[in-house]
Write a protein that holds these residues in place. Structure first.
Motif, short mmCIF file in Angstrom:
data_model
loop_
_atom_site.label_atom_id
_atom_site.label_comp_id
_atom_site.label_asym_id
_atom_site.label_seq_id
_atom_site.Cartn_x
_atom_site.Cartn_y
_atom_site.Cartn_z
N LEU A 90 0.84 -1.30 0.27
CA LEU A 90 0.06 0.39 -0.42
C LEU A 90 0.80 0.76 -0.27
N GLN A 91 1.91 1.47 0.52
CA GLN A 91 2.70 2.37 0.97
C GLN A 91 3.47 2.90 -0.35
N ARG A 92 3.62 1.57 -1.21
CA ARG A 92 4.54 1.61 -2.37
C ARG A 92 3.53 2.44 -3.59
N THR A 93 2.58 1.82 -3.13
CA THR A 93 1.49 1.96 -4.06
C THR A 93 1.39 3.55 -3.82
N LEU A 94 1.01 4.03 -2.75
CA LEU A 94 0.78 5.69 -3.00
C LEU A 94 1.81 6.41 -3.39
N ALA A 95 3.06 6.41 -3.19
CA ALA A 95 4.05 6.88 -3.40
C ALA A 95 4.52 7.34 -4.79
N GLU A 96 3.81 5.68 -5.63
CA GLU A 96 3.32 6.19 -6.89
C GLU A 96 2.28 6.63 -7.53
N ARG A 97 1.25 6.92 -6.46
CA ARG A 97 0.53 7.72 -7.19
C ARG A 97 0.81 8.80 -6.99
N ASP A 98 1.72 8.89 -5.35
CA ASP A 98 1.76 10.78 -5.74
C ASP A 98 2.56 11.42 -6.66
N GLU A 99 3.53 10.68 -6.79
CA GLU A 99 4.62 10.88 -8.09
C GLU A 99 3.75 10.87 -9.38
N GLY A 135 3.19 14.81 -11.32
CA GLY A 135 3.78 14.80 -12.72
C GLY A 135 1.99 15.92 -13.80
N LEU A 136 1.61 15.13 -13.51
CA LEU A 136 0.30 15.56 -14.15
C LEU A 136 0.53 17.32 -13.69
N ARG A 137 -0.26 17.39 -12.63
CA ARG A 137 0.29 18.83 -11.79
C ARG A 137 0.68 19.71 -12.61
N ALA A 138 2.12 19.00 -12.71
CA ALA A 138 2.92 20.10 -13.75
C ALA A 138 2.97 20.13 -15.38
N ASP A 139 2.47 19.14 -15.71
CA ASP A 139 1.91 19.06 -17.47
C ASP A 139 0.53 20.38 -16.87
N ILE A 140 -0.41 19.94 -16.34
CA ILE A 140 -1.48 21.15 -16.38
C ILE A 140 -0.79 22.38 -15.80
N ALA A 141 -0.34 22.80 -15.43
CA ALA A 141 0.30 23.91 -15.03
C ALA A 141 0.87 24.57 -16.65
N PHE A 142 1.87 23.47 -16.82
CA PHE A 142 2.35 24.19 -18.04
C PHE A 142 1.84 24.52 -19.55
N TYR A 143 0.35 23.65 -19.91
CA TYR A 143 -0.43 24.13 -19.95
C TYR A 143 -1.61 25.20 -20.38
N GLU A 144 -2.03 25.35 -19.02
CA GLU A 144 -2.38 26.39 -18.82
C GLU A 144 -1.70 27.67 -19.49
N ARG A 145 -0.28 27.31 -18.83
CA ARG A 145 0.33 29.12 -19.26
C ARG A 145 0.58 29.10 -20.93
N PHE A 146 0.71 27.75 -21.36
CA PHE A 146 0.79 27.98 -23.17
C PHE A 146 -0.72 27.99 -23.28
N VAL A 147 -1.44 27.72 -22.82
CA VAL A 147 -2.60 28.81 -23.53
C VAL A 147 -3.17 29.72 -23.02
N GLY A 148 -2.56 30.10 -22.35
CA GLY A 148 -3.17 31.61 -21.25
C GLY A 148 -3.17 33.14 -22.36
N ALA A 149 -3.63 33.48 -21.94
CA ALA A 149 -2.53 35.25 -22.38
C ALA A 149 -1.45 35.50 -21.81
N THR A 150 -0.66 35.42 -21.42
CA THR A 150 0.53 35.52 -20.59
C THR A 150 1.25 34.45 -21.61
N GLY A 151 0.84 33.22 -22.05
CA GLY A 151 1.72 32.68 -22.91
C GLY A 151 2.51 32.90 -23.42
N GLN A 152 4.04 32.57 -24.13
CA GLN A 152 4.62 33.32 -24.95
C GLN A 152 4.71 32.36 -26.69
N ARG A 153 4.49 32.96 -27.32
CA ARG A 153 3.46 32.56 -28.97
C ARG A 153 5.29 32.05 -29.77
#
Length: 206
Positions: free
Chosen positions: A60-69, A73-91
């Motif tokens: 269980l501890q190993r599975t939880l650690a994998e899910r946290d990782e 990673g997904l949060r980092a991807d979402i943050a990147f795409y939000e910046r990318f398509v946002g008004a302040t994103g570099q063209r």
């Protein structure tokens, strides 16, 4: 749990050494032996249960650690795409943001190429993607074309079509003894200029 098992074991030893004597009734001795066997079985069952619980907790501890990782990673991807398509994103025009290579089996590799563009907002960008590799084999530099990597003459590129970003996946096969050094992703849009992006081999491994 361990203390409880030790207490039961000590009780069994005390029961056997203090209660039974040579002058005891045979029926009483037989009953005590049966009780001793039942208690011994209970101890074995409890020990096994404790072991299973410990193993389940580790899993269980190993599975939880994998899910946290994975979530991080997904949060980092979402943050990147939000910046990318946002008004302040570099063209930026059509480009390859990232390339991941994962070994499947033998010499077969699965790749995921992340394509992006936000220069023409809302416009659909379509075309075909190919890979090529540079590396060494038998101590000689060698370049593998898309057709070589796909083991197919005149292999067509993989299609893509997106507004802001898209992940294109596929598989390639490396010849025996080939050691990659660099991977180049080539994008040929239906209209516009060809785009290429090269990645050092170690940076693509995941």
């Amino acid at each position: 749990m361990a203390l409880f098992l030790a207490a039961i074991g000590f009780g069994l030893w005390g029961l056997w050494t203090t209660v039974i004597s040579p002058d005891d009734d045979p029926n009483k001795v037989a009953e005590l032996r049966r009780r001793n066997e039942r208690l011994s079985q209970d101890v074995s069952t409890l020990r096994r249960s404790d072991q299973i619980s410990r193993e389940a907790n580790r899993d269980l501890q190993r599975t939880l650690a994998e899910r946290d990782e994975e979530i991080a990673g997904l949060r980092a991807d979402i943050a990147f795409y939000e910046r990318f398509v946002g008004a302040t994103g570099q063209r930026r025009g059509l480009s390859v943001h990232d390339l991941e290579m994962r070994l499947q089996n033998g010499d077969v590799w699965h790749f995921v190429a992340t394509l992006t563009q936000n220069l023409n907002r809302g416009a659909v960008n379509s075309g075909r993607l190919t890979l090529s590799m540079e590396g060494t084999r038998n101590d000689r530099l060698e370049r593998l074309s898309w057709s070589s990597l796909r083991k197919q003459n005149n292999a067509p590129g993989l299609g893509y079509s997106f507004k802001y970003f898209q992940q294109v996946e596929g598989e390639v096969m490396l010849p025996a003894g080939f050691k990659p050094l660099r991977v180049t992703v080539r994008l040929v849009p239906a209209g516009g200029s060809t785009a290429e992006q090269s990645f050092p081999w170690p940076d693509t491994l995941h």
